[in-house]
Design a protein around this motif. Structure first.
Motif, PDB file in Angstrom:
ATOM      1  N   HIS A 216       4.843   1.269  16.960  1.00 18.14           N
ATOM      2  CA  HIS A 216       4.610   1.636  15.486  1.00 18.14           C
ATOM      3  C   HIS A 216       5.887   2.535  14.933  1.00 18.14           C
ATOM      4  CE1 HIS A 216       3.010   5.446  16.845  1.00 18.14           C
ATOM      5  NE2 HIS A 216       3.249   5.898  15.744  1.00 18.14           N
ATOM      6  N   TYR A 217       5.996   2.280  13.616  1.00 20.89           N
ATOM      7  CA  TYR A 217       6.749   3.188  12.843  1.00 20.89           C
ATOM      8  C   TYR A 217       6.206   4.257  11.940  1.00 20.89           C
ATOM      9  CZ  TYR A 217      11.078   0.601  13.495  1.00 20.89           C
ATOM     10  OH  TYR A 217      12.080  -0.053  13.779  1.00 20.89           O
ATOM     11  N   TYR A 218       6.445   5.440  12.165  1.00 20.18           N
ATOM     12  CA  TYR A 218       6.151   6.521  11.133  1.00 20.18           C
ATOM     13  C   TYR A 218       7.309   6.737  10.278  1.00 20.18           C
ATOM     14  CZ  TYR A 218       3.168  10.014   9.140  1.00 20.18           C
ATOM     15  OH  TYR A 218       2.544  10.949   8.379  1.00 20.18           O
ATOM     16  N   ASP A 219       7.288   6.075   8.948  1.00 23.74           N
ATOM     17  CA  ASP A 219       8.415   6.275   8.020  1.00 23.74           C
ATOM     18  C   ASP A 219       9.378   5.533   9.055  1.00 23.74           C
ATOM     19  OD1 ASP A 219       7.564   9.587   6.606  1.00 23.74           O
ATOM     20  OD2 ASP A 219       7.222   7.437   6.177  1.00 23.74           O
ATOM     21  N   LYS A 220      10.516   6.233   9.255  1.00 28.16           N
ATOM     22  CA  LYS A 220      11.704   5.557   9.953  1.00 28.16           C
ATOM     23  C   LYS A 220      11.735   5.788  11.432  1.00 28.16           C
ATOM     24  CE  LYS A 220      14.745   5.525   6.064  1.00 28.16           C
ATOM     25  NZ  LYS A 220      16.101   5.841   5.438  1.00 28.16           N
TER      26      LYS A 220
ATOM     27  N   LEU B  87       0.929  -1.149  -0.063  1.00 29.39           N
ATOM     28  CA  LEU B  87       0.042   0.009  -0.024  1.00 29.39           C
ATOM     29  C   LEU B  87       0.848   1.446  -0.200  1.00 29.39           C
ATOM     30  CD1 LEU B  87      -2.598  -1.587   2.691  1.00 29.39           C
ATOM     31  CD2 LEU B  87      -3.181  -0.869   0.212  1.00 29.39           C
ATOM     32  N   ASN B  88       1.973   1.169   0.264  1.00 28.16           N
ATOM     33  CA  ASN B  88       3.209   2.284   0.385  1.00 28.16           C
ATOM     34  C   ASN B  88       2.710   3.338   1.474  1.00 28.16           C
ATOM     35  OD1 ASN B  88       5.482   3.561  -0.755  1.00 28.16           O
ATOM     36  ND2 ASN B  88       4.414   4.843  -1.646  1.00 28.16           N
ATOM     37  N   HIS B  89       2.019   2.701   2.546  1.00 30.82           N
ATOM     38  CA  HIS B  89       1.668   3.553   3.644  1.00 30.82           C
ATOM     39  C   HIS B  89       2.732   3.845   4.624  1.00 30.82           C
ATOM     40  CE1 HIS B  89      -2.675   2.068   3.809  1.00 30.82           C
ATOM     41  NE2 HIS B  89      -2.483   3.098   2.815  1.00 30.82           N
ATOM     42  N   ASN B  90       3.060   5.058   5.163  1.00 27.37           N
ATOM     43  CA  ASN B  90       3.978   5.597   5.873  1.00 27.37           C
ATOM     44  C   ASN B  90       4.075   4.964   7.229  1.00 27.37           C
ATOM     45  OD1 ASN B  90       4.416   7.702   3.966  1.00 27.37           O
ATOM     46  ND2 ASN B  90       2.501   8.721   4.835  1.00 27.37           N
ATOM     47  N   VAL B  91       2.861   4.388   7.797  1.00 26.46           N
ATOM     48  CA  VAL B  91       2.917   3.854   9.133  1.00 26.46           C
ATOM     49  C   VAL B  91       2.602   2.204   9.267  1.00 26.46           C
ATOM     50  CG1 VAL B  91       1.780   4.189  11.563  1.00 26.46           C
ATOM     51  CG2 VAL B  91       1.749   6.134   9.679  1.00 26.46           C
TER      52      VAL B  91
ATOM     53  N   PHE C 280      10.927  -7.337  23.062  1.00 27.06           N
ATOM     54  CA  PHE C 280      10.168  -7.024  21.738  1.00 27.06           C
ATOM     55  C   PHE C 280      11.004  -6.136  21.215  1.00 27.06           C
ATOM     56  CE2 PHE C 280       6.371  -9.898  21.885  1.00 27.06           C
ATOM     57  CZ  PHE C 280       6.311  -9.946  23.360  1.00 27.06           C
ATOM     58  N   GLN C 281      11.293  -6.151  19.940  1.00 24.89           N
ATOM     59  CA  GLN C 281      12.106  -5.165  19.185  1.00 24.89           C
ATOM     60  C   GLN C 281      11.558  -5.378  17.771  1.00 24.89           C
ATOM     61  OE1 GLN C 281      14.914  -3.417  20.365  1.00 24.89           O
ATOM     62  NE2 GLN C 281      14.312  -4.332  22.433  1.00 24.89           N
ATOM     63  N   SER C 282      11.722  -4.217  17.112  1.00 28.24           N
ATOM     64  CA  SER C 282      11.240  -4.130  15.688  1.00 28.24           C
ATOM     65  C   SER C 282      12.290  -3.337  14.960  1.00 28.24           C
ATOM     66  CB  SER C 282       9.933  -3.380  15.763  1.00 28.24           C
ATOM     67  OG  SER C 282       9.325  -3.304  14.281  1.00 28.24           O
ATOM     68  N   ARG C 283      12.301  -3.832  13.572  1.00 27.20           N
ATOM     69  CA  ARG C 283      12.995  -3.130  12.379  1.00 27.20           C
ATOM     70  C   ARG C 283      12.168  -2.948  11.276  1.00 27.20           C
ATOM     71  NH1 ARG C 283      15.907  -7.784  10.568  1.00 27.20           N
ATOM     72  NH2 ARG C 283      14.506  -9.150  11.909  1.00 27.20           N
ATOM     73  N   ARG C 284      12.511  -1.706  10.390  1.00 16.95           N
ATOM     74  CA  ARG C 284      11.910  -1.427   9.176  1.00 16.95           C
ATOM     75  C   ARG C 284      12.841  -1.037   8.495  1.00 16.95           C
ATOM     76  NH1 ARG C 284       6.896   2.905   8.136  1.00 16.95           N
ATOM     77  NH2 ARG C 284       6.454   2.002   6.094  1.00 16.95           N
ATOM     78  N   PRO C 285      13.598  -1.989   7.614  1.00 12.55           N
ATOM     79  CA  PRO C 285      14.410  -1.739   6.639  1.00 12.55           C
ATOM     80  C   PRO C 285      14.111  -0.752   5.342  1.00 12.55           C
ATOM     81  CG  PRO C 285      13.628  -3.817   6.413  1.00 12.55           C
ATOM     82  CD  PRO C 285      13.111  -3.205   7.594  1.00 12.55           C
TER      83      PRO C 285
END
Lengths: 110, 113
Positions: free
Chosen positions: B48-52, B27-31, B64-69
């Motif tokens: 949550h991530y908003y962009d980076k 969807l190319n969503h920012n969040v 709990f950790q998260s990554r958004r490459p």
């Protein structure tokens, strides 16, 4: 503390009748409220959004009301069908995030 | 067409063994959001991530950790799963925050043995 209350007991109704589900909240002043449908083992699916300055919103057989004085939203499904059987979650925007209620399980009996 | 995809749908891990859950979106969503949902409970926002920009909820355990490459992918890492971490993990996306609708994936059911 903030609290969202939905009737955790299942609601059983006869096909063709109107189902009414309730969402009450405390210590929130939400700018808007959303309703989602969740089927077993699946993610929630968005249904309707209603803003604080709107009293009522409709979409096909669905109707949502929002009473900020009573701190309550009602979700109605008219002419209910067995395919409407699912859990319905309300979600409030407040404190910079969306918080979900526990949901009410609706069972429509043929 | 699937818009928010989660893999795997079912994951079994052992107590204490690190596990990674995957989410992708078309969807190319920012969040992008991660929720934990236990049986008959409300989905609970983990982060949550908003962009980076990463936004952690105050009560999310350090486990709990998260990554958004990149825009399309987001991962949930559970460093040392305990029995209490067994749950459905839901990924969701939205264009922005506030009134924007969240689109959920089908979830990953995590079992901890």
């Amino acid at each position: 503390s903030q609290k969202i209350e939905q009737n955790s007991e299942a609601l059983n109704i006869q096909e063709g009748k109107t189902a009414t589900l309730t969402c009450n909240y405390t210590n929130y002043s939400p700018a808007y409220l959303q309703w989602y449908r969740q089927d077993p083992g699946r993610g929630p699916v968005f249904l309707l959004l209603i803003r604080e300055n709107e009293k009522e919103k409709r979409k096909e057989r669905l109707k949502v009301t929002f009473d900020t004085t009573l701190k309550q939203s009602l979700f109605h499904i008219t002419a209910s069908q067995p395919a409407d059987s699912a859990t319905y979650l309300c979600a409030l925007w407040g404190y910079q995030k969306v918080t979900f209620g526990i949901g009410t399980k609706l069972q429509v009996i043929p | 067409d699937a818009m928010v995809i989660q893999n795997p749908r079912y994951q079994v891990t052992q107590f204490g063994k690190p596990v990674t859950l995957s989410c992708s979106q078309t969807l190319n969503h920012n969040v992008m959001y991660w929720y934990q949902q236990k049986s008959s409970q409300a989905p609970k926002l983990l982060f949550h991530y908003y962009d980076k920009d990463f936004n952690n909820e105050a009560d999310t355990p350090d486990n709990f950790q998260s990554r958004r490459p990149n825009t399309s992918f987001c991962f949930l890492d559970i460093r040392s799963p305990g029995l209490g971490d067994a749950a459905m993990y839901l990924c969701a996306t939205s264009r922005g925050t506030g009134t924007d609708t969240q689109y959920f994936g089908p979830g990953t059911r995590l079992t901890v043995l």
